[in-house]
Design an enzyme around this catalytic site. Sequence first.
Site, PDB file in Angstrom:
ATOM      1  N   CYS A   1       0.805  -1.222   0.000  1.00 27.20           N
ATOM      2  CA  CYS A   1       0.000   0.000   0.000  1.00 27.20           C
ATOM      3  C   CYS A   1       0.838   1.272   0.000  1.00 27.20           C
ATOM      4  O   CYS A   1       0.293   2.371  -0.043  1.00 27.20           O
ATOM      5  CB  CYS A   1      -0.945  -0.042   1.187  1.00 27.20           C
TER       6      CYS A   1
ATOM      7  N   HIS B   1      -2.884   8.090   5.734  1.00 29.89           N
ATOM      8  CA  HIS B   1      -3.066   6.759   5.151  1.00 29.89           C
ATOM      9  C   HIS B   1      -4.493   6.319   5.475  1.00 29.89           C
ATOM     10  O   HIS B   1      -5.192   5.831   4.606  1.00 29.89           O
ATOM     11  CB  HIS B   1      -2.013   5.804   5.707  1.00 29.89           C
TER      12      HIS B   1
ATOM     13  N   GLU C   1      -1.485   5.499  13.414  1.00 32.25           N
ATOM     14  CA  GLU C   1      -1.120   6.655  12.595  1.00 32.25           C
ATOM     15  C   GLU C   1      -1.384   7.939  13.381  1.00 32.25           C
ATOM     16  O   GLU C   1      -0.620   8.903  13.306  1.00 32.25           O
ATOM     17  CB  GLU C   1      -1.901   6.655  11.266  1.00 32.25           C
TER      18      GLU C   1
ATOM     19  N   LYS D   1      -9.497   7.527   1.589  1.00 32.21           N
ATOM     20  CA  LYS D   1     -10.044   6.158   1.570  1.00 32.21           C
ATOM     21  C   LYS D   1     -11.451   6.077   2.149  1.00 32.21           C
ATOM     22  O   LYS D   1     -12.166   5.114   1.884  1.00 32.21           O
ATOM     23  CB  LYS D   1      -9.112   5.214   2.340  1.00 32.21           C
TER      24      LYS D   1
ATOM     25  N   HIS E   1      -9.658   1.556  -0.401  1.00 30.79           N
ATOM     26  CA  HIS E   1      -8.204   1.461  -0.362  1.00 30.79           C
ATOM     27  C   HIS E   1      -7.706   0.948  -1.704  1.00 30.79           C
ATOM     28  O   HIS E   1      -7.906  -0.218  -2.047  1.00 30.79           O
ATOM     29  CB  HIS E   1      -7.796   0.522   0.775  1.00 30.79           C
TER      30      HIS E   1
ATOM     31  N   PHE F   1       1.966  -3.173   3.998  1.00 36.91           N
ATOM     32  CA  PHE F   1       2.308  -4.478   4.574  1.00 36.91           C
ATOM     33  C   PHE F   1       3.776  -4.765   4.269  1.00 36.91           C
ATOM     34  O   PHE F   1       4.258  -4.481   3.174  1.00 36.91           O
ATOM     35  CB  PHE F   1       1.446  -5.589   3.959  1.00 36.91           C
TER      36      PHE F   1
END
Lengths: 413, 78
Positions: free
Chosen positions: A165, A305, A316, A337, A342, A401
């Site tokens: 991502c 994010h 975050e 998002k 996403h 990830f």
Amino acid sequence: MKNGRRVVITGLGVLAPNGIGVDRFWDGLVNGRSATGTVTAFKTDGMNSTVDAEIKDFDPTQWLSVKDVRRTDRFVHLAVAAAMMAVQNAGLDMNAEDPNRVGVLIGSGIGGIQTICVEHARMIEQGPRRISPFLIPMLIINMASGQVSIMLNAKGPNFSIATACATASHSIGEATGLIAGGEADVMVAGGSEAALNALGFGGFCAMKALSTRNDAPEKASRPFDLGRDGFVMGEGAGIVILEEYGHAKKRGAPMQAEIVGYGATADAYHMTAPSPCGEGGARCMLTALQSAGMNPEDIGYINAHGTSTPLNDKLETEAIKAVFGERAYTVPVSSTKSMVGHLLGAAGAVEIIAGVKTIQTGVIHPTINYETPDPECDLDYVPNTAREAKVDTVLSNSLGFGGHNATLIIKRV
Amino acid sequence: MAVEDKVRDIIVKLLGVNPEEITSDAKFQEDLGADSLDAAQLAMEFEQEFNIDIPEEDANQLTTVSQAVEYLTKRTAG
């Protein structure tokens, strides 16, 4: 960036679940429209989530020949369309460019997974002699950069980054570095993702990463809200044209924003979970601020994010607080998002495009579906309604990830 | 459907060319824009459509539309 040549964004191209083209994408965002819904692209029997964010009205033959459509995966179709839109938006005429000085750096988190599934089924049913000779060129992640270079005759640096991502943010950051360092004058950079098939979606279901708010799919992506329960998987592409400042100035290109900061760090902690207190993300934001020669007070808006997973949004938030101190409570933070889902390897690119539009229009798009505050997420998330504000500097986070973190900072030119 | 019609349909589908371009002496690579990967897939589609195996050395000889039609007619006769 403090070091090297100045790099500006001169073109934007986006295909997102809320619209094809920058204008429709941005209109959807400022009006707080959700583009998430019930899956239609494949059967979800036996899956815990039935919510995704699909692009439904995309015709690849507008951008590629019928033959090339057949020979390339959907993630390449989306990348090519976004790249051509960005080239057009930048007014870039490749006939007037030295092709050796124009590069392409488009990444994808997953690549051609639908192609893999189709050809794997064919191999099982009909034997290995029926595997398409196009399987490999269709599935490999670098083919987005390859196909775009072929279509543009761009002969400069050309490769791909795959950091889940964080892919698109790393791609834009590294492409900026290539221009800053003198290896190219123009870079076509961003990310593309088309992994909405049963295997890709089912894989995220198995991780229990996706929202299961199946009865209210338009409300499933709710970053920073107490009731968030996972992300909504989307598809799309975002591409920007990056140019050395003098090159852009000489040809009278529209300088839409300047890339002034880039940070890249690793959590070095866990395959999928963020490091405690968002330490890796915090270090990434700090690195980007340092590369920009800026302080937290200089940042006018943070495009988070903001995935809508319980862990990401909490950590975050902690990371932003660790870096921004008291300023964390006054700087607006919102999540794209919340509306488009996403976009995985394309997320960072469509989000930096949202940042450019924020600077240009003086509007910060909201975080929608924000209903119940979470005591652990206590910042100003621009809830539910867009806000007018003069913003000169945007910081955008992408966390992938593998513990890959990327932060970009852009500034009004 | 005649062998030639089936061959033409496969060529249109795989190479994205207009049916008028497919003359019988048209070469797959030089005239119809096929590359080596297309050629491999063409042979595979012929195998599937006509339910035969085409040895690689045979496939390499099929460079024009008429060669393919003749070969497939012969292989599927009787």
